[in-house]
Design an enzyme around this catalytic site. Structure first.
Site, PDB file in Angstrom:
ATOM      1  CG  ASP A  87      37.997  42.391  45.715  1.00  0.00           C
ATOM      2  OD1 ASP A  87      37.955  42.063  46.996  1.00  0.00           O
ATOM      3  OD2 ASP A  87      37.547  41.618  44.644  1.00  0.00           O
ATOM      4  N   GLY A 142      44.434  37.256  46.657  1.00  0.00           N
ATOM      5  CA  GLY A 142      43.714  37.607  48.144  1.00  0.00           C
ATOM      6  C   GLY A 142      43.514  39.319  47.880  1.00  0.00           C
ATOM      7  CG  ASP A 194      37.243  41.642  50.189  1.00  0.00           C
ATOM      8  OD1 ASP A 194      38.169  41.645  50.046  1.00  0.00           O
ATOM      9  OD2 ASP A 194      36.160  41.389  49.448  1.00  0.00           O
ATOM     10  CB  CYS A 209      34.400  28.979  42.899  1.00  0.00           C
ATOM     11  SG  CYS A 209      34.459  30.446  42.855  1.00  0.00           S
ATOM     12  N   GLY A 228      27.865  47.243  30.889  1.00  0.00           N
ATOM     13  CA  GLY A 228      28.388  46.324  29.882  1.00  0.00           C
ATOM     14  C   GLY A 228      28.347  45.021  30.804  1.00  0.00           C
ATOM     15  N   GLY A 229      29.152  44.076  29.626  1.00  0.00           N
ATOM     16  CA  GLY A 229      29.202  42.620  30.299  1.00  0.00           C
ATOM     17  C   GLY A 229      29.535  41.703  29.066  1.00  0.00           C
ATOM     18  CD  GLN A 230      31.247  37.950  26.496  1.00  0.00           C
ATOM     19  OE1 GLN A 230      30.617  38.936  25.987  1.00  0.00           O
ATOM     20  NE2 GLN A 230      31.877  37.053  25.690  1.00  0.00           N
ATOM     21  CB  THR A 231      25.377  36.800  28.738  1.00  0.00           C
ATOM     22  OG1 THR A 231      25.375  37.894  29.427  1.00  0.00           O
ATOM     23  CG2 THR A 231      24.750  35.520  29.102  1.00  0.00           C
ATOM     24  CG  ASP A 246      35.369  37.610  43.089  1.00  0.00           C
ATOM     25  OD1 ASP A 246      35.707  36.746  42.732  1.00  0.00           O
ATOM     26  OD2 ASP A 246      35.414  38.005  44.601  1.00  0.00           O
TER      27      ASP A 246
END
Lengths: 402, 402
Positions: free
Chosen positions: A136, A93, A291, A56, A187-190, A113
């Protein structure tokens, strides 16, 4: 709402059954059964993105071009801040960033990522996504992650039911993998998106001696790879079991059983953390590492080579590949570019420059600790900071784990 | 490649012209002209996402449900780590996470956000996205950001040309805003996606006294809002200038000139950093704050109220709205829910609980430093940790800046 929540709970119970007692044993894991989760038998998570089984990422050259216009106007002040690490600030990269902090000699090491579903088991997809993000950090030799954020895109094409079953499973897989890595998701985001997306951010605050700047390869080093290639080939071949016209192209070189084994080997490999591989980099004095993910073995090798301080090049002789997947790739013509080193991998292994006399001990140690092989696949010679695969590389068939 | 790069360079030159000498003055900024960037006159960045002008967030109740199944099994060990901050670990509303670190009493404060294009000027879109990400830190009273990551999704529907013009401009806007905030973009991820997406991650490592836990409102406090509402209404109304059947619905209450002014006011407001607002929170002893974004003023007020230690509720009396946008919202029936407090905002202001005797001084100080008004919009009274808007709130018309 309580009904929907209880569906999600049943679904988690089903997921636990699928783990069959040992959450870390993929070999024992049953295939994901949509019906056990109260979904249609035809439900496939991988249908919620058109790019499944392909990278992607924006192609390497295009990304370079897009970023170029930014790089040139970074001021000297910016440069100073990063002088001691030869790492691009926009994720090409080598996509960990290292930022010196205001506080006591500490550094912020960070990576992000995200990608699209490539396996149909939502729980495993969550684990793979988390392992992929953490990878990473591990490539930089960082073994402790302070926290993670989870980034989720819920497909506009999912029914409410599918969403309520699938998303909690993905979250659970992601979180379990984070716990396994000794960190947690804070945490995060949706968001809503046409394609289902899954990814995250991993952050570490550490002393400079906790990471290894990947620019120190010297002539005579050897290259070690810690996971086999062919994850995307295996994922695609597995999907083709449902598509007779595709299956016909490869059925002469591979059996259904081979493909199922390869698929499970791939899932096992993609969800495995590169953490011990990272820890052993310190023990055996690694000179640098990256990686192997979306740009394939050679793409990442070239990128690592281009960042070296010394005038060296990487030459790759051996290609460890999940059993039968080299044959599948050959049967598909140039489609995968596996033996050319361009097949994208997901959550691939570390490619490490090690002193020649330490490499065998590194491989032995990782096998002792994890029960997985690592391979010496090439050498570091004098050169102009490029990488190549020799004309007829030796393919090492890596069997499915029993 | 060199040709393509030079196109991008021309495009950056055009962007610089659009800034008309003063990059921080939106009032002087010319509208984005696709032709000056060698694109079709009909090019509109906002066409690359179906959700433009609507919130891209998963609805608050759905998100709560998805997250619920995770929350309940956080172990005690997890809880301890977060005991001193009453902040959900999955981004519901108050989406900064605070993580204690291994090193010398420091904390990691971190946030992430991403969304879809809602203005057609790519450079401004980059600035707005960056301001929006940083805003979550500012809502916690954190004024120093250590680094940012940029998360970009390049639309599958963009031509190569469009991509090569637009993406560097978005990146430039994002980066310029980060520089304005005294930080820099150290990494990121660029993927291909059906919709164009833009977002990022902001991270700070700080002493506990650098952030304000937003749970300390007391009876008698007042609520201050630092930016006007109506950004999404303005953005939509502006798009309707091209769509006669939509324009006919609102042209009785608003002129084309009004809409263009409101649109520029909205862009100016969305790209403005909440940094000074955050700094002044310390000076005037704020008891808590949140930023107003996708869930609307009332959604975020309710979320903030629900996290209070004391038994308080928030009552909102005044709604500062970009001039004419309340009328537009009314003319559109219930579509925007602006006066009900549910209209999503992008990169909105801070909603702050301040001691009553400090609030006027806070508003005066912010106006002195930035030339922008802030408003006392409500009060904190005894209650059960909820928020509401009174029956007939007073609408304050906020004129476009000249």
């Amino acid at each position: 709402m309580s009904y929907q929540t209880s569906v999600a709970q049943d679904s988690l119970a089903a997921a636990q059954l699928e783990m069959a007692g040992n959450p870390n044993s993929i070999a024992l894991r049953r295939p994901f059964d949509p019906v056990a989760h109260d979904l249609e038998a035809s439900f496939r998570l991988t249908r919620f993105a058109d790019l499944k089984g392909r990278s992607c990422k924006v192609p390497q050259d295009v990304l370079g071009k897009l970023v170029e216009s930014l790089q040139q106007d970074y001021s000297q002040a910016d440069q100073d801040q990063f002088m001691h690490v030869a790492i691009p600030r926009i994720g090409i990269g080598l996509d960990c960033s290292v930022t010196p902090l205001r506080h006591g000699g500490l550094c912020l090491v960070q990576t992000t990522d995200f990608f699209y579903p490539l396996v149909d088991d939502p729980y495993m997809m969550g684990k793979i996504a988390c392992a992929n993000v953490l990878s990473d950090l591990y490539a930089m030799g960082v073994t402790e992650c302070d926290n993670m954020l989870m980034l989720l895109g819920v497909s506009t094409k999912m029914t409410e039911k599918e969403r309520d079953v699938v998303i909690p499973l993905i979250m659970r897989g992601f979180k379990d993998s984070a716990l396994e890595a000794g960190t947690s998701v804070t945490g995060g985001q949706t968001v809503i998106n046409p394609w289902c997306t899954i990814g995250g951010v991993a952050t570490t605050i550490c002393q400079p001696n906790e990471y290894i700047v990947p620019d120190n390869a010297v002539m005579g080093d050897v290259l070690v790879l810690t996971k086999p290639l062919g994850t995307q080939v295996a994922v695609n071949a597995h999907q083709w079991l449902d598509q007779p016209e595709r299956w016909n192209r490869i059925k002469l070189v591979v059996s259904e059983e081979d493909v199922r084994k390869a698929y499970h080997r791939a899932m096992d490999s993609m969800s495995r953390l590169n953490r011990i591989a990272a820890r052993l980099m310190h023990k055996y004095n690694a000179h640098g590492s990256t990686d192997v993910t979306g740009f394939g073995l050679l793409g990442h090798a070239q990128n690592l080579a281009s960042h070296q301080k010394n005038e060296v090049s990487f030459v790759i002789h051996n290609l460890p590949v999940i059993a039968k997947m080299a044959a599948v790739a050959k049967a598909c013509g140039n489609m995968f570019q596996l033996l050319q080193g361009h097949a994208p991998e997901t959550s691939g292994g570390l490619l490490i420059c090690l002193p020649r006399e330490q490499a065998a001990a590194y491989c032995k140690d990782i096998e002792k600790q994890e029960g997985y092989q690592a391979w010496i696949i090439g050498i570091v010679e004098k050169g102009n900071r490029t990488a190549r695969i020799i004309d007829k590389p030796r393919v090492i068939e890596v069997p499915a784990k029993d």
